[in-house]
Design a protein around this motif. Structure first.
Motif, short mmCIF file in Angstrom:
data_model
loop_
_atom_site.label_atom_id
_atom_site.label_comp_id
_atom_site.label_asym_id
_atom_site.label_seq_id
_atom_site.Cartn_x
_atom_site.Cartn_y
_atom_site.Cartn_z
N THR A 149 74.17 128.82 -22.63
CA THR A 149 72.80 128.98 -23.94
C THR A 149 72.38 127.90 -22.79
O THR A 149 72.23 127.29 -22.27
N GLU A 150 70.72 129.17 -23.71
CA GLU A 150 69.57 128.23 -22.66
C GLU A 150 68.97 127.06 -23.65
O GLU A 150 69.42 126.62 -24.65
N ARG B 131 66.40 126.02 -26.23
CA ARG B 131 66.63 126.60 -27.50
C ARG B 131 66.19 126.26 -29.01
O ARG B 131 65.70 127.20 -29.63
N LEU C 244 69.35 126.22 -17.97
CA LEU C 244 70.64 127.05 -18.89
C LEU C 244 71.51 124.96 -19.51
O LEU C 244 71.63 123.96 -18.50
#
Length: 295
Positions: free
Chosen positions: A55-56, A59, A86
């Motif tokens: 996942t980023e 974020r 990431l």
């Protein structure tokens, strides 16, 4: 005896096949990459396979370094590690997992369960059936597999260390700027030391302490630990860095300054010796003149 072109071609082909066979026999088996599990998806897997959740970074409030990725199907929880922009967590499906569908969730970092209270559904994995022989082979492979790396990689413009496992590479003889913006009022109170440093350094600053560290030219390539020692408190492992090969002709500052001191002192020493020699010669001439006068 003459060999025709067909024979030459056959011999060449045979040699290539033998070389390829020898190469494949010597080559180590390549580990299959982990299987990506997208958000809200269900991924079919077999016992022993590795799963990666990506996942980023920055974020989501419940996805950051040290957050666990959990499932009843995993042999052990995965842990999010930073990889540039990431976050990635890798986990292995246990060899004993029964067939069926299992949730994959985010969980609070170990030791921080009560403070963060993270519990988020990411996706699911569907474990396929496996016979006794496959599970036995799974156990053999998983036991021989090295543990997942704890190292993290942050963007180059991020201060070091961004985490205890933020491993930056630096050549032997190079420098790193160590910074910490979370410790308040520690100006001159913290010493950083590491086997790869030319010397321990003290951190300075009001609310943002920092220090410039230099790596010894003879430091061997590899991973090194930095220890944080604050006055009145026990030392702790604070950061890590990776040393690469030194540049040709690398010299540590102490060696260079020492050689420079000798070079600078040499003319003065030589001048002093010359002055003493001249004074001695002048004294000898004066002594001879006095002897002649007395006679």
């Amino acid at each position: 005896m003459r060999i025709g072109t067909t024979g030459i071609g056959a011999v060449g082909l045979l040699a290539l096949l033998l070389a390829a066979g020898a190469g494949s026999a010597l080559a180590a088996p390549v580990e299959d990459p982990p299987r990506p599990l997208p958000s809200s998806a269900e991924l079919p897997v077999r016992p022993g396979e590795r799963v990666v959740v990506t996942t980023e970074a920055m974020r989501s409030g419940d996805a950051f370094s040290d957050v666990r990725v959990t499932s009843l199907a995993f042999a052990a929880d995965g842990t999010f590690r930073r990889d540039d922009f990431l976050l990635k967590a890798v986990a292995t499906v246990a060899c004993t997992t029964e067939p069926g569908s299992y949730e994959v969730r985010f969980g609070s970092p170990l030791g921080d369960e009560n403070a963060s209270k993270i519990d988020r559904l990411w996706g699911r994995i569907r474990v396929e059936p496996a016979d006794v022989a496959e599970r036995a082979e799974c156990a053999r492979q998983v036991t021989a597999r090295p543990p997942e790396s704890m190292e993290e990689r942050y963007p180059a413009d991020t201060q070091w260390p961004a985490s205890p496992w933020d491993v930056r590479s630096v050549p032997a003889g190079g420098e790193l700027s160590a910074e910490d913006g979370l410790e308040m009022g520690n100006d001159g109170m913290v010493e950083l030391s590491s086997p790869g440093f030319t010397r321990p350094v003290v951190m300075h600053g009001a609310r943002h302490v920092s220090a410039r560290v230099r790596i010894r030219c003879d430091a061997q390539p590899g991973l090194y630990v930095v220890h944080w020692k604050e006055k009145g408190k026990p030392a702790k492992e604070w950061a890590r860095y990776r040393v690469t090969a030194a540049a040709p002709g690398c010299q540590d500052p102490a060696v260079v300054s020492g050689a420079s001191t000798v070079r600078q002192a040499a003319p003065r020493l030589l001048g002093g010796a010359a002055a003493l020699g001249a004074a001695g010669a002048a004294g000898h001439v004066l002594f001879r003149r006095r002897r002649k006068t007395s006679h």
